[in-house]
Design an enzyme around this catalytic site. Sequence first.
Site, PDB file in Angstrom:
ATOM      1  N   ARG A  31      -8.302  -0.508   3.199  1.00 12.47           N
ATOM      2  CA  ARG A  31      -7.544  -1.149   2.101  1.00 12.47           C
ATOM      3  C   ARG A  31      -7.316  -2.626   2.426  1.00 12.47           C
ATOM      4  O   ARG A  31      -7.412  -3.480   1.549  1.00 12.47           O
ATOM      5  CB  ARG A  31      -6.201  -0.434   1.894  1.00 12.47           C
ATOM      6  N   ARG A  47       6.147   5.291   5.669  1.00 14.66           N
ATOM      7  CA  ARG A  47       6.237   5.987   4.376  1.00 14.66           C
ATOM      8  C   ARG A  47       5.617   7.389   4.479  1.00 14.66           C
ATOM      9  O   ARG A  47       6.179   8.347   3.960  1.00 14.66           O
ATOM     10  CB  ARG A  47       5.521   5.172   3.286  1.00 14.66           C
ATOM     11  N   ARG A  89      -6.802  -7.667  -8.997  1.00 20.03           N
ATOM     12  CA  ARG A  89      -7.208  -7.559  -7.597  1.00 20.03           C
ATOM     13  C   ARG A  89      -8.592  -8.142  -7.366  1.00 20.03           C
ATOM     14  O   ARG A  89      -9.057  -8.164  -6.221  1.00 20.03           O
ATOM     15  CB  ARG A  89      -7.220  -6.095  -7.180  1.00 20.03           C
ATOM     16  N   LYS A 134       4.941  -4.841  -3.336  1.00 21.25           N
ATOM     17  CA  LYS A 134       4.790  -5.206  -4.756  1.00 21.25           C
ATOM     18  C   LYS A 134       5.513  -4.185  -5.643  1.00 21.25           C
ATOM     19  O   LYS A 134       6.275  -4.551  -6.530  1.00 21.25           O
ATOM     20  CB  LYS A 134       3.292  -5.266  -5.143  1.00 21.25           C
ATOM     21  N   ARG A 170      -2.882  10.052   0.099  1.00 15.52           N
ATOM     22  CA  ARG A 170      -4.072  10.236   0.938  1.00 15.52           C
ATOM     23  C   ARG A 170      -4.576   8.931   1.514  1.00 15.52           C
ATOM     24  O   ARG A 170      -5.309   8.921   2.499  1.00 15.52           O
ATOM     25  CB  ARG A 170      -5.181  10.924   0.134  1.00 15.52           C
TER      26      ARG A 170
HETATM   27  P1  B4P Z   1       5.067  -0.753  -1.711  1.00 17.54           P
HETATM   28  O1  B4P Z   1       6.066  -1.484  -2.535  1.00 17.54           O
HETATM   29  O2  B4P Z   1       4.648   0.619  -2.157  1.00 17.54           O
HETATM   30  O3  B4P Z   1       3.735  -1.601  -1.507  1.00 17.54           O
HETATM   31  P2  B4P Z   1       2.646  -2.097  -2.547  1.00 17.54           P
HETATM   32  O4  B4P Z   1       2.387  -3.532  -2.153  1.00 17.54           O
HETATM   33  O5  B4P Z   1       3.048  -1.845  -3.960  1.00 17.54           O
HETATM   34  O6  B4P Z   1       1.444  -1.108  -2.233  1.00 17.54           O
HETATM   35  P3  B4P Z   1      -0.100  -0.849  -2.351  1.00 17.54           P
HETATM   36  O7  B4P Z   1      -0.889  -2.129  -2.443  1.00 17.54           O
HETATM   37  O8  B4P Z   1      -0.349  -0.007  -1.169  1.00 17.54           O
HETATM   38  O9  B4P Z   1      -0.356   0.102  -3.536  1.00 17.54           O
HETATM   39  P4  B4P Z   1      -1.084   0.207  -4.905  1.00 17.54           P
HETATM   40  O10 B4P Z   1      -0.439   1.378  -5.483  1.00 17.54           O
HETATM   41  O11 B4P Z   1      -1.022  -1.090  -5.654  1.00 17.54           O
HETATM   42  O12 B4P Z   1       5.654  -0.744  -0.223  1.00 17.54           O
HETATM   43  C1  B4P Z   1       5.047  -0.042   0.822  1.00 17.54           C
HETATM   44  C2  B4P Z   1       6.106   0.479   1.793  1.00 17.54           C
HETATM   45  O13 B4P Z   1       6.816  -0.601   2.390  1.00 17.54           O
HETATM   46  C3  B4P Z   1       7.183   1.350   1.111  1.00 17.54           C
HETATM   47  O14 B4P Z   1       7.422   2.467   1.928  1.00 17.54           O
HETATM   48  C4  B4P Z   1       8.401   0.445   1.027  1.00 17.54           C
HETATM   49  O15 B4P Z   1       9.618   1.185   1.084  1.00 17.54           O
HETATM   50  C5  B4P Z   1       8.237  -0.441   2.245  1.00 17.54           C
HETATM   51  N1  B4P Z   1       8.778  -1.783   2.019  1.00 17.54           N
HETATM   52  C6  B4P Z   1       8.657  -2.542   0.892  1.00 17.54           C
HETATM   53  N2  B4P Z   1       9.280  -3.730   1.036  1.00 17.54           N
HETATM   54  C7  B4P Z   1       9.807  -3.732   2.327  1.00 17.54           C
HETATM   55  C8  B4P Z   1      10.571  -4.689   3.084  1.00 17.54           C
HETATM   56  N3  B4P Z   1      10.910  -5.896   2.585  1.00 17.54           N
HETATM   57  N4  B4P Z   1      10.922  -4.350   4.359  1.00 17.54           N
HETATM   58  C9  B4P Z   1      10.580  -3.135   4.894  1.00 17.54           C
HETATM   59  N5  B4P Z   1       9.864  -2.191   4.209  1.00 17.54           N
HETATM   60  C10 B4P Z   1       9.485  -2.487   2.940  1.00 17.54           C
HETATM   61  O16 B4P Z   1      -2.648   0.472  -4.606  1.00 17.54           O
HETATM   62  C11 B4P Z   1      -3.181   1.687  -4.120  1.00 17.54           C
HETATM   63  C12 B4P Z   1      -4.688   1.799  -4.400  1.00 17.54           C
HETATM   64  O17 B4P Z   1      -4.936   1.838  -5.843  1.00 17.54           O
HETATM   65  C13 B4P Z   1      -5.605   0.672  -3.943  1.00 17.54           C
HETATM   66  O18 B4P Z   1      -5.975   0.804  -2.576  1.00 17.54           O
HETATM   67  C14 B4P Z   1      -6.824   0.840  -4.897  1.00 17.54           C
HETATM   68  O19 B4P Z   1      -7.671   1.891  -4.494  1.00 17.54           O
HETATM   69  C15 B4P Z   1      -6.185   1.236  -6.210  1.00 17.54           C
HETATM   70  N6  B4P Z   1      -5.901   0.088  -7.096  1.00 17.54           N
HETATM   71  C16 B4P Z   1      -4.650  -0.321  -7.489  1.00 17.54           C
HETATM   72  N7  B4P Z   1      -4.735  -1.387  -8.306  1.00 17.54           N
HETATM   73  C17 B4P Z   1      -6.070  -1.674  -8.435  1.00 17.54           C
HETATM   74  C18 B4P Z   1      -6.798  -2.683  -9.140  1.00 17.54           C
HETATM   75  N8  B4P Z   1      -6.165  -3.628  -9.865  1.00 17.54           N
HETATM   76  N9  B4P Z   1      -8.154  -2.682  -9.055  1.00 17.54           N
HETATM   77  C19 B4P Z   1      -8.803  -1.761  -8.351  1.00 17.54           C
HETATM   78  N10 B4P Z   1      -8.176  -0.762  -7.654  1.00 17.54           N
HETATM   79  C20 B4P Z   1      -6.828  -0.721  -7.684  1.00 17.54           C
END
Ligand code: B4P
Length: 192
Positions: free
Chosen positions: A149, A126, A87, A13, A139
């Site tokens: 998660r 990562r 979420r 995302k 962390r």
């Molecule tokens: P990201 O792009 O970082 O993945 P994400 O879906 O944004 O991450 P996530 O859900 O973990 O994080 P968030 O910060 O929202 O990609 C991950 C990895 O994959 C990277 O290394 C990237 O390079 C690689 N990658 C991406 N696309 C790829 C592809 N096509 N092929 C290969 N590799 C690829 O959430 C973190 C925490 O914050 C949650 O657990 C929660 O505690 C809190 N939180 C956030 N939003 C919240 C909400 N609305 N309500 C309550 N808690 C919340």
Amino acid sequence: MNIILIGPPGAGKGTQAQKLVEARGMVQLSTGDMLRAAKTSGTEMGKRVAEVMDKGQLVTDEIVIGLIAEKLEQGSSGGFIFDGFPRTLAQADALGDLLSRFKTGLHAVIELVVDDAALVGRIVKRADEAKAAGQPVRRDDTPEVFDDRLRAYYKQTAPLLGYYYAKGQLQQVDGMRSMDAVAGDISAILEA
Ligand code: B4P
């Protein structure tokens, strides 16, 4: 145009939101980034947020909705990308109310579909890359916390897929492909 990027942790995302910012001048609202910033602020709220995030759980709706409401007040001529928000169903309802208060709406909800094995592989990669580069490792980027998660995603966030499907707003993209291929598919949806 306002869009939501939804999908399990590590689905990409944040990665795709960044690409949309560069290509379309939209404003990225990442609740993950906002909460990580709050964690380092040293405030009481930051300490509570850190405790919850480090366990792989979701932060309370009240805190997250407050953060988003503040950002929406600032407006965006290119539209907003909601990255990791909503979420929970309560967050989805709150977003609907906020958007109507600001006299705008939601134009698409894009689900990034990635299988569980690939997700954990990305998270471990990562963390390994950050370690190798001498950068701090998130962390919550450990296989143990990742399981929690993922559980939180299926229990609290996955019900939103039915919610937006029923409204005719849900579009799916194969998130297993390369980052550029995924970006191409999202772009095609937005053009349509
Ligand atoms: P990201 O792009 O970082 O993945 P994400 O879906 O944004 O991450 P996530 O859900 O973990 O994080 P968030 O910060 O929202 O990609 C991950 C990895 O994959 C990277 O290394 C990237 O390079 C690689 N990658 C991406 N696309 C790829 C592809 N096509 N092929 C290969 N590799 C690829 O959430 C973190 C925490 O914050 C949650 O657990 C929660 O505690 C809190 N939180 C956030 N939003 C919240 C909400 N609305 N309500 C309550 N808690 C919340």
